[in-house]
Design an enzyme around this catalytic site. Structure first.
Site, short mmCIF file in Angstrom:
data_model
loop_
_atom_site.label_atom_id
_atom_site.label_comp_id
_atom_site.label_asym_id
_atom_site.label_seq_id
_atom_site.Cartn_x
_atom_site.Cartn_y
_atom_site.Cartn_z
CD GLU A 73 5.69 3.06 11.94
OE1 GLU A 73 6.29 3.83 11.18
OE2 GLU A 73 5.68 1.82 11.79
CG HIS A 101 2.38 5.39 9.10
ND1 HIS A 101 2.79 4.76 10.24
CD2 HIS A 101 2.51 4.48 8.10
CE1 HIS A 101 3.16 3.52 9.93
NE2 HIS A 101 2.99 3.32 8.65
CG ASN A 131 5.98 4.24 5.08
OD1 ASN A 131 6.78 5.18 5.09
ND2 ASN A 131 5.25 3.91 6.13
CD1 TRP A 132 11.48 2.89 1.16
CD2 TRP A 132 12.84 4.62 0.73
NE1 TRP A 132 12.01 2.71 -0.09
CE2 TRP A 132 12.85 3.76 -0.38
CE3 TRP A 132 13.61 5.77 0.69
CZ2 TRP A 132 13.61 4.01 -1.52
CZ3 TRP A 132 14.36 6.04 -0.45
CH2 TRP A 132 14.36 5.16 -1.54
CE LYS A 133 6.94 1.43 8.35
NZ LYS A 133 6.27 0.68 9.37
N GLY A 192 4.68 -4.09 10.67
CA GLY A 192 6.01 -4.44 11.18
C GLY A 192 6.03 -5.68 12.05
CB SER A 239 3.30 -7.88 7.72
OG SER A 239 3.71 -7.37 8.98
CD GLU A 274 -0.05 1.25 6.42
OE1 GLU A 274 0.65 0.68 5.59
OE2 GLU A 274 0.39 2.05 7.25
N GLY A 321 6.00 -1.39 3.94
CA GLY A 321 7.05 -0.83 4.78
C GLY A 321 8.36 -1.59 4.62
N GLY A 322 8.62 -2.50 5.56
CA GLY A 322 9.90 -3.20 5.60
C GLY A 322 10.33 -3.80 4.26
P1 PGA Z 1 5.28 -3.01 7.14
O1 PGA Z 1 4.86 -1.47 7.27
O2 PGA Z 1 5.07 -3.41 5.71
O3 PGA Z 1 6.73 -3.04 7.55
O4 PGA Z 1 4.41 -3.78 8.07
C1 PGA Z 1 3.75 -0.95 6.57
C2 PGA Z 1 3.61 0.50 6.90
O5 PGA Z 1 3.88 0.91 8.03
O6 PGA Z 1 3.21 1.29 6.02
#
Ligand code: PGA
Length: 251
Positions: A99, A97, A11-13, A175, A214, A169, A235-236
């Site tokens: 966010e 998601h 997930n590149w956001k 994050g 994470s 999640e 994500g990251g």
């Molecule tokens: P993260 O993000 O791996 O950076 O914690 C996961 C996500 O938001 O899908």
């Protein structure tokens, strides 16, 4: 019980332009072992979708979007619909998601329309659910997951259940570097599968349920080895092709 193919999705956001997406896919393909049993996906910003689809054409890497509107078309300035994503070559879409729930007013009620709308256009929904830190401390994890899962999936036809992907999640793990332990992730995901079974019976055994929050190459293997965990939403650590490929290998 149906075989559930492991799925590792990045997930590149709000990272990467179209040209950066093309370079990334090229670099990732050179890192990936073609014999890997895991399916690999990238959930990219709208503006990078066409470039990512083009770069991944003819490979097993699946490209997905990160959100969509529930309507097919209409007076919704700034929004994008499922048919628009499907025509671009997207194969899936992240929905709900945390966010988007936090910053963009995403609701379980809208998700109840978005999940069937995605399926109707041939997109694989990747529905995100998860409790906040306060909810976990208040022993509300199970009730929060129940509301999220049951509301978002209430209008899905049972014939389509095997096409669903759910990502557990926990908000406190996203994050933060604070990855859930394999036990915590397994317990929550087992609960989510039971919630899906309340709606769809044995069909729940076909639903892939991922863990996200994470995930790093060092932690991916143990998490993905849990009986109910079918992969990861990353994500990251999905922003670097070498690191992301290491997670695919570990899973
Ligand atoms: P993260 O993000 O791996 O950076 O914690 C996961 C996500 O938001 O899908």
């Amino acid at each position: 019980m149906p075989e559930r193919r492991p799925y590792i999705a990045g997930n590149w956001k709000m990272y990467k332009t179209a040209s950066q997406a093309s370079s990334f896919v090229g670099a990732l393909l050179s890192e990936l072992d073609q014999s890997s049993s895991a399916e690999v996906g990238l959930c990219v910003p709208f503006t990078a979708l066409a470039a990512a689809v083009e770069a991944a054409r003819g490979t097993d890497v699946r490209i997905a979007a990160q959100n969509m509107h529930q309507a097919t078309e209409g007076p919704y300035t700034g929004e994008v619909s499922a048919p628009m994503l499907a025509e671009l070559g997207a194969e899936g879409v992240v929905l709900g998601h945390s966010e988007r729930r936090q910053y963009n007013c995403e609701t379980d009620e809208a998700l109840a329309e978005k999940v069937p709308a995605a399926l109707a256009s041939g997109l694989e929904p990747i529905l995100c659910v998860g409790e906040s830190e306060a909810e976990r401390h208040a022993n509300q994890t199970e009730s929060r997951l129940r509301t999220q899962v049951h509301t978002a999936l209430c209008a899905v036809e049972s014939a389509r259940v095997a096409e669903l992907v759910i990502a557990y999640e926990p908000v406190w793990a996203i994050g933060t570097g604070n990855v859930a332990t394999p036990d915590i992730a397994q317990e929550a995901i087992c609960h989510i599968r039971a919630l899906v079974a309340e709606l769809f019976g044995a069909g729940a055994d076909a639903v892939r349920i991922l863990y996200g929050g994470s995930v790093k190459p060092e932690t991916a293997g143990e998490i993905c080895a849990q009986p109910d965990i079918d992969g990861a939403l990353v994500g990251g650590a999905s922003l670097d092709p070498e690191v992301f490929a290491a997670i695919v290998r570990a899973a």
